[in-house]
Design an enzyme around this catalytic site. Sequence first.
Site, PDB file in Angstrom:
ATOM      1  N   GLY A  36       0.818  -1.217   0.000  1.00  0.00           N
ATOM      2  CA  GLY A  36       0.000   0.000   0.000  1.00  0.00           C
ATOM      3  C   GLY A  36       0.850   1.265   0.000  1.00  0.00           C
ATOM      4  CB  ALA A  73      -5.109  -6.303   4.381  1.00  0.00           C
ATOM      5  CG  ASN A  91      -0.636 -11.300   3.552  1.00  0.00           C
ATOM      6  OD1 ASN A  91      -0.396 -10.858   4.672  1.00  0.00           O
ATOM      7  ND2 ASN A  91      -0.919 -10.532   2.527  1.00  0.00           N
ATOM      8  CE1 TYR A 140      -6.526 -12.924  -4.254  1.00  0.00           C
ATOM      9  CE2 TYR A 140      -7.422 -13.360  -6.436  1.00  0.00           C
ATOM     10  CZ  TYR A 140      -7.380 -12.587  -5.294  1.00  0.00           C
ATOM     11  OH  TYR A 140      -8.188 -11.479  -5.189  1.00  0.00           O
ATOM     12  CG  ASP A 283      -5.037 -15.251 -18.118  1.00  0.00           C
ATOM     13  OD1 ASP A 283      -5.252 -14.929 -16.935  1.00  0.00           O
ATOM     14  OD2 ASP A 283      -4.310 -14.607 -18.895  1.00  0.00           O
TER      15      ASP A 283
HETATM   16  N1  UFG Z   1      -3.398  -9.378 -20.292  1.00  0.00           N
HETATM   17  C1  UFG Z   1      -2.655  -9.284 -21.449  1.00  0.00           C
HETATM   18  N2  UFG Z   1      -1.441  -8.671 -21.397  1.00  0.00           N
HETATM   19  C2  UFG Z   1      -0.939  -8.132 -20.251  1.00  0.00           C
HETATM   20  C3  UFG Z   1      -1.711  -8.217 -19.062  1.00  0.00           C
HETATM   21  C4  UFG Z   1      -2.931  -8.855 -19.120  1.00  0.00           C
HETATM   22  O1  UFG Z   1      -3.065  -9.778 -22.508  1.00  0.00           O
HETATM   23  O2  UFG Z   1       0.188  -7.603 -20.287  1.00  0.00           O
HETATM   24  C5  UFG Z   1      -4.713 -10.027 -20.330  1.00  0.00           C
HETATM   25  C6  UFG Z   1      -4.826 -11.223 -19.397  1.00  0.00           C
HETATM   26  O3  UFG Z   1      -4.362 -12.373 -20.035  1.00  0.00           O
HETATM   27  C7  UFG Z   1      -6.319 -11.231 -19.121  1.00  0.00           C
HETATM   28  C8  UFG Z   1      -6.732  -9.775 -19.181  1.00  0.00           C
HETATM   29  O4  UFG Z   1      -5.672  -9.110 -19.868  1.00  0.00           O
HETATM   30  O5  UFG Z   1      -6.980 -11.919 -20.143  1.00  0.00           O
HETATM   31  C9  UFG Z   1      -6.889  -9.139 -17.826  1.00  0.00           C
HETATM   32  O6  UFG Z   1      -5.728  -9.409 -17.057  1.00  0.00           O
HETATM   33  P1  UFG Z   1      -5.451  -8.724 -15.644  1.00  0.00           P
HETATM   34  O7  UFG Z   1      -4.141  -9.248 -15.175  1.00  0.00           O
HETATM   35  O8  UFG Z   1      -5.646  -7.271 -15.741  1.00  0.00           O
HETATM   36  O9  UFG Z   1      -6.634  -9.272 -14.751  1.00  0.00           O
HETATM   37  P2  UFG Z   1      -7.042 -10.792 -14.422  1.00  0.00           P
HETATM   38  O10 UFG Z   1      -8.351 -11.018 -15.110  1.00  0.00           O
HETATM   39  O11 UFG Z   1      -5.981 -11.754 -14.679  1.00  0.00           O
HETATM   40  O12 UFG Z   1      -7.157 -10.701 -12.851  1.00  0.00           O
HETATM   41  C10 UFG Z   1      -8.316 -10.363 -12.215  1.00  0.00           C
HETATM   42  C11 UFG Z   1      -7.981  -9.804 -10.836  1.00  0.00           C
HETATM   43  C12 UFG Z   1      -7.406 -10.905  -9.970  1.00  0.00           C
HETATM   44  C13 UFG Z   1      -8.333 -12.099  -9.996  1.00  0.00           C
HETATM   45  C14 UFG Z   1      -8.539 -12.561 -11.399  1.00  0.00           C
HETATM   46  C15 UFG Z   1      -9.468 -13.746 -11.468  1.00  0.00           C
HETATM   47  O13 UFG Z   1      -7.057  -8.744 -10.930  1.00  0.00           O
HETATM   48  O14 UFG Z   1      -7.267 -10.423  -8.644  1.00  0.00           O
HETATM   49  O15 UFG Z   1      -9.105 -11.513 -12.142  1.00  0.00           O
HETATM   50  O16 UFG Z   1      -9.385 -14.375 -12.690  1.00  0.00           O
HETATM   51  F1  UFG Z   1      -7.803 -13.127  -9.300  1.00  0.00           F
END
Ligand code: UFG
Length: 329
Positions: A36, A73, A91, A140, A283
């Site tokens: 944070g 948190a 955590n 997670y 993903d």
């Molecule tokens: N992505 C890209 N390139 C990047 C980053 C992300 O193509 O450089 C894609 C990822 O593959 C995904 C989408 O963009 O398809 C979103 O990715 P993020 O990392 O922004 O978010 P996520 O969906 O992976 O993560 C979110 C929350 C997490 C949670 C997750 C559950 O941030 O806390 O959804 O699936 F756990």
Amino acid sequence: MKVLVTGGAGYVGSHTTKLLEQAGHEAWVFDSLVTGHRQAVTPGRLIEGHLGDRAEIQAALQEHQIEAVFHFAAFALVGESVAQPDLYYQNNVVCTLNLLEAMRASNVNRIIFSSTTATYGEPDTIPITEDVRQEPINPYGFTKLVIERALEDYARAYGFGYAALRYFNAAGASPSGEIGEDHDPESHLIPIVLQVALGQREQISIFGDDYATPDGTCIRDYVHVDDLGRAHLKALDRLETGEGMRLNLGTGRGNSVREIIEACRRVTGHSIPEVIGSRRPGDPSELIADASLANRVLDWQPEYTDIEGIVETAWNWHRHHPRGYASRA
Ligand code: UFG
């Protein structure tokens, strides 16, 4: 009300704290500042502490006569949770159980908990309703599910009143321009794309374009961080002891990675070069909320309904704070 906000110096926590303050509540931020930012907290309202220390939490609860806890948190990176599960169990699980016990010892029994779409794993049905089976596919998501179950048990046994709010993809920044998203390292799509527009990265790498979606890239439900915050305030008004709410928070609309990049191009006017990379392990192809239960139970609906409006608030933050909170120092 007097509210203790754990993780209130983080992204969703800081935005929700500002909304709590604007609504006239007394918010105390309890944060270790491991991830944070001190600058995200109203001066005089930060209690620097660690949820591993039950005595510290109890002191904070008692000294400020806390009536409810907002618990943000946590560690929240899927990939990191696979590589270092110990951090996540410690955590997100052990520390949260400490918090619950400190609350019990201090006669505080209302809590709003940040849960996640990651508790669903890879659901077969889209949009996702709350009764879809929760089968997380990474540590997670599992640690968050453990706490949802603990809260259910604490409600039944000890009369806790709780809300487990399952966020979809938190995005955007406060329209005030004062606070925003600042992770180090940054792994989330929108801030990374905006870093390309700022000249801090050469290109955005799309993690896979061979998914079974219309344009081949993953689809997510991006919900504005202030809309998440407003849902917390509504849930606080409706908490009943001995009962829990488990609610999805999303817009009900999905955007593909390509659509996000396009929206960022329109908002920033930058060409934002892209390359196609390989899939990121873990993903799911598509995650979209059915948030009708939150609408019924909380009378909540997102104020930000289009992705460009969300990206505009993020861009406003990032272009004025190209180094995040360090730009304010
Ligand atoms: N992505 C890209 N390139 C990047 C980053 C992300 O193509 O450089 C894609 C990822 O593959 C995904 C989408 O963009 O398809 C979103 O990715 P993020 O990392 O922004 O978010 P996520 O969906 O992976 O993560 C979110 C929350 C997490 C949670 C997750 C559950 O941030 O806390 O959804 O699936 F756990």
